[in-house]
Design a protein around this motif. Structure first.
Motif, PDB file in Angstrom:
ATOM      1  N   MET A  39      28.049  -6.229 -42.741  1.00 52.53           N
ATOM      2  CA  MET A  39      27.822  -6.374 -44.181  1.00 52.53           C
ATOM      3  C   MET A  39      27.930  -7.835 -44.610  1.00 52.53           C
ATOM      4  SD  MET A  39      27.039  -3.373 -45.053  1.00 52.53           S
ATOM      5  CE  MET A  39      26.811  -3.864 -46.754  1.00 52.53           C
ATOM      6  N   SER A  40      28.795  -8.598 -43.945  1.00 56.87           N
ATOM      7  CA  SER A  40      28.972 -10.001 -44.334  1.00 56.87           C
ATOM      8  C   SER A  40      27.698 -10.810 -44.112  1.00 56.87           C
ATOM      9  CB  SER A  40      30.127 -10.629 -43.546  1.00 56.87           C
ATOM     10  OG  SER A  40      29.787 -10.774 -42.166  1.00 56.87           O
ATOM     11  N   TRP A  41      26.876 -10.401 -43.143  1.00 50.15           N
ATOM     12  CA  TRP A  41      25.637 -11.130 -42.882  1.00 50.15           C
ATOM     13  C   TRP A  41      24.658 -11.014 -44.056  1.00 50.15           C
ATOM     14  CZ3 TRP A  41      25.983  -8.573 -37.545  1.00 50.15           C
ATOM     15  CH2 TRP A  41      26.621  -9.422 -36.635  1.00 50.15           C
ATOM     16  N   LEU A  42      24.776  -9.983 -44.857  1.00 54.81           N
ATOM     17  CA  LEU A  42      23.880  -9.834 -46.011  1.00 54.81           C
ATOM     18  C   LEU A  42      24.082 -10.948 -47.030  1.00 54.81           C
ATOM     19  CD1 LEU A  42      24.113  -5.984 -46.582  1.00 54.81           C
ATOM     20  CD2 LEU A  42      22.158  -7.243 -45.685  1.00 54.81           C
ATOM     21  N   GLY A  43      25.239 -11.605 -46.987  1.00 53.06           N
ATOM     22  CA  GLY A  43      25.513 -12.707 -47.904  1.00 53.06           C
ATOM     23  C   GLY A  43      25.374 -14.064 -47.264  1.00 53.06           C
ATOM     24  N   ASP A  44      24.745 -14.128 -46.079  1.00 55.90           N
ATOM     25  CA  ASP A  44      24.599 -15.402 -45.367  1.00 55.90           C
ATOM     26  C   ASP A  44      23.731 -16.373 -46.165  1.00 55.90           C
ATOM     27  OD1 ASP A  44      25.132 -16.228 -42.230  1.00 55.90           O
ATOM     28  OD2 ASP A  44      23.444 -17.303 -43.115  1.00 55.90           O
ATOM     29  N   THR A  45      23.983 -17.663 -45.990  1.00 53.73           N
ATOM     30  CA  THR A  45      23.224 -18.684 -46.724  1.00 53.73           C
ATOM     31  C   THR A  45      21.811 -18.866 -46.183  1.00 53.73           C
ATOM     32  OG1 THR A  45      24.168 -20.375 -45.266  1.00 53.73           O
ATOM     33  CG2 THR A  45      25.297 -19.967 -47.367  1.00 53.73           C
ATOM     34  N   VAL A  46      21.546 -18.391 -44.947  1.00 51.86           N
ATOM     35  CA  VAL A  46      20.225 -18.542 -44.321  1.00 51.86           C
ATOM     36  C   VAL A  46      19.422 -17.258 -44.523  1.00 51.86           C
ATOM     37  CG1 VAL A  46      18.992 -18.945 -42.156  1.00 51.86           C
ATOM     38  CG2 VAL A  46      21.138 -20.161 -42.621  1.00 51.86           C
ATOM     39  N   PHE A  47      18.201 -17.398 -45.062  1.00 50.85           N
ATOM     40  CA  PHE A  47      17.385 -16.222 -45.357  1.00 50.85           C
ATOM     41  C   PHE A  47      17.086 -15.396 -44.105  1.00 50.85           C
ATOM     42  CE2 PHE A  47      13.156 -14.278 -45.474  1.00 50.85           C
ATOM     43  CZ  PHE A  47      13.356 -13.361 -46.495  1.00 50.85           C
ATOM     44  N   SER A  48      16.797 -16.073 -42.981  1.00 54.49           N
ATOM     45  CA  SER A  48      16.468 -15.342 -41.754  1.00 54.49           C
ATOM     46  C   SER A  48      17.610 -14.448 -41.315  1.00 54.49           C
ATOM     47  CB  SER A  48      16.125 -16.325 -40.630  1.00 54.49           C
ATOM     48  OG  SER A  48      14.935 -17.021 -40.923  1.00 54.49           O
ATOM     49  N   ILE A  49      18.843 -14.879 -41.570  1.00 52.86           N
ATOM     50  CA  ILE A  49      20.001 -14.060 -41.216  1.00 52.86           C
ATOM     51  C   ILE A  49      20.077 -12.854 -42.150  1.00 52.86           C
ATOM     52  CG2 ILE A  49      22.521 -14.008 -41.034  1.00 52.86           C
ATOM     53  CD1 ILE A  49      21.211 -15.652 -38.882  1.00 52.86           C
TER      54      ILE A  49
END
Length: 615
Positions: free
Chosen positions: A446-456
């Motif tokens: 779930m934390s990856w949904l808030g990543d600063t990189v769009f591809s992530i």
């Protein structure tokens, strides 16, 4: 091409002559590219009698033009009347094969070989072989270089006497004073050897190999590795004397003073090992492999690292554990990041060779060290190949050993490393089971949904869809969707944007009930969002949902549909589109933002097409 009245039969040639003399290179190029059209207009007789002689005299031009001409002539056999007249094309190509520019020569040689395939034995003996011999005996080195690439096409169709003459001519090229000619002779000797019987190879070609392998130019010696492989694969192992000579040359190549020669041996090591046989592998190649792993040049160590799994399959288990594995372990901390990265791509391939216990004992510690490497590509390569290890030792042991490192890498500053971890998660999840996943990795995903990189963020939404397919719709409804919906309430617009992406991506993996109770209400709230980017993504989400709902069964997901089943919108899907989606799209069509109105119109048209189809 539009032609004038036939009274001026020389018109195409005249036009071509004018265009080829024009100052504009592009005009001359276009003229060459239209040769087939002109040949069709002239007919095969006039093409042979007028066009080809004209082209034969027109080889003084820009290299770019001559390159195109060399290539065009290779496909000209049909325009000169078929294979029986193909030999008329050899003259202009012979001239082009002597040009100084390498690209022109390469295209000319390629076209000559292409034409040779269509020539009869008589044409080969009377036209093609004399051409090869003329080029081989020319004064200028460019012709000789081109000649080396023509022997393989000429030799099979030649009589025994001419074959002998061709071998003698090739011997002269191998002994030429010019290093560039010897280099090209070494390059093409491997192909030449493969079309000869073993007796001829041993008697005449093996001495040529030994001569090239001892050349004073390292640029020549490095090219003999492929020749060695060709000879070893063609000459039976029973010819012990011949293979003994190969091994002597091989030993000198292993310890050559030039790193470029050692690099070439390292890069072809597995092929060499397979060609020379088990006895030589055990006696000579295993020690040489270890020496190359310790080579002073990083480029050589990088090349030999790429051969690790392939060669290790060929050595006995004791040699692998006693001699090879300790040296491989040293590469884990090699001073060159490129060596460590090359090792990272290959080391997992040792797991099936070592087996479960020795993989745990020898490889897992190396993986843990490499997952802490400061160079991101090393970590990336290790992660991307873990499936091989999983197949050997099982996911439970792998996860116990590597899970802490995986969690650490999930927060790596290099986004490509984080992306690799995301792509590995569904496989890990399917093996770990839902309970272990929820405890150890759920929050991480779930934390990856808030990543600063769009591809992530994009990969994270696809990851959730794959996890839903692994664990089921009910798991997604209880575990994932509430967390996604909570993101839709965040003040940061990027979280709300990600909510749009996530629930739209998830929709095909869930059922009608989840879409009705959870997904549509969330999107409905975002229709009034203050950020235009959110609103036009809402319109795009509706468009995807319309497509999904027109296929989704009332009691299942899209993956439950039998392959090839025709699309028929269910009553429930049609109702949701009419009552929830169409009214909100009408609002968005009146939005002050142009992009919002556009995407709302696209989605509305999709809905309209559906209604018309169903009616």
């Amino acid at each position: 091409m539009d032609l004038p009245p036939q009274q001026d039969e020389l018109y195409p040639i005249a036009v071509l002559m004018d265009e080829l003399k024009h100052d504009d290179v592009n005009l001359r190029l276009n003229a060459i590219r239209r040769l087939s059209t002109i040949a069709l207009a002239l007919g095969s007789d006039r093409t042979r009698e007028e066009l080809i002689p004209f082209l034969d005299e027109s080889v003084e031009d820009e290299d770019e033009v001559l390159t195109v001409l060399s290539e065009e002539l290779g496909g000209f056999v049909e325009y000169v009347g078929g294979p029986q007249y193909a030999h008329v094309l050899l003259s202009p190509l012979e001239n082009l094969a002597a040009i100084e520019e390498p690209l022109v020569r390469d295209k000319a040689v390629e076209s000559l070989n292409k034409i040779a395939d269509e020539l009869s034995q008589e044409q080969i003996e009377h036209h093609f072989i004399p051409l090869v011999l003329r080029l081989s005996k020319a004064d200028w080195f460019t012709s000789k270089i081109s000649a080396t690439g023509l022997y393989t096409a000429a030799y099979p169709k030649a009589s025994p006497a001419l074959q002998t003459e061709l071998r003698q001519a090739y011997t002269a090229l191998v002994n030429d004073d010019t290093p560039m000619v010897r280099r090209q002779a070494a390059t093409n000797l491997a192909k030449f050897v493969r079309i000869m019987p073993p007796d001829v190879i041993v008697a005449e070609m093996l001495p040529l190999f030994e001569k090239l392998a001892g050349d004073d130019q390292d640029s020549v010696r490095l090219l003999t590795v492929e020749v060695l492989i060709a000879v070893a694969e063609t000459v039976p192992l029973e010819r012990a004397e011949a293979h003994a000579k190969l091994v002597r040359s091989l030993r000198s190549l292993f310890s050559d003073n030039s790193w470029r020669v050692r690099y070439m041996v390292a890069d072809r090591f597995e092929k060499v090992a397979k060609a020379v046989g088990e006895t030589v592998v055990r006696a000579d190649l295993a020690p040489a492999f270890v020496r190359l792993l310790k080579d002073s040049e990083a480029e050589v160590r990088t090349a030999i690292s790429g051969q690790i799994p392939g060669f290790c399959r060929l050595v006995d288990h004791e040699t692998l554990l006693k001699d090879v594995m300790p040296t491989i372990k040293e590469l884990v901390t090699d001073q060159s990041q490129h060596v460590r990265a090359a090792l990272g791509t290959q080391i997992s391939g040792l797991a099936p060779i070592l087996g479960k216990d020795e993989t745990i004992q020898h490889l897992l510690p190396m993986f843990l060290d490499m997952l802490k490497d400061e160079f991101p590509d090393v970590r990336l390569h290790i992660i991307s190949k873990l499936e091989l290890v999983n197949d050997v030792i099982g996911i439970e042991r792998l996860s116990q050993s590597l899970l802490p490192a995986i969690v650490q890498l999930a927060e790596d500053k290099q986004w490509r490393v984080r992306l690799a971890i995301i792509e590995y998660i569904p496989l890990l999840a399917s093996q770990l089971g839902v309970e272990f996943f929820d405890q150890k990795l759920g929050d991480l995903c779930m934390s990856w949904l808030g990543d600063t990189v769009f591809s992530i963020r994009e990969a994270a939404t696809l990851n959730l869809k794959k996890l839903t397919e692994v664990f089921g719709v009910e798991w997604a409804r209880q575990t994932i969707i509430p967390k996604i919906l909570a993101m839709g309430e965040q003040t940061n617009y990027l979280y709300r944007m990600t909510t749009c992406f996530a629930i739209t991506t998830l929709a095909p993996a869930v059922n009608m009930q989840v879409i009705e109770e959870s997904i549509l209400p969330m999107i409905d709230r975002l229709v009034e969002d203050q950020i235009p980017n959110i609103r036009f993504n809402v319109a795009k989400s509706y468009d995807v949902l319309i497509t999904t709902l027109r296929q989704l069964p009332d009691d299942g997901t899209l993956k439950d549909l039998p392959a090839g089943q025709p699309t028929v919108t269910t009553a429930k899907g049609l109702e949701l589109i009419q009552k929830h989606i169409v009214p909100n799209l009408a609002k968005l069509q009146n939005d002050p933002d142009l992009d919002v109105r556009y995407f709302a119109m696209v989605a509305t048209n999709n809905a309209g097409d559906l209604m018309q189809t169903e009616s």
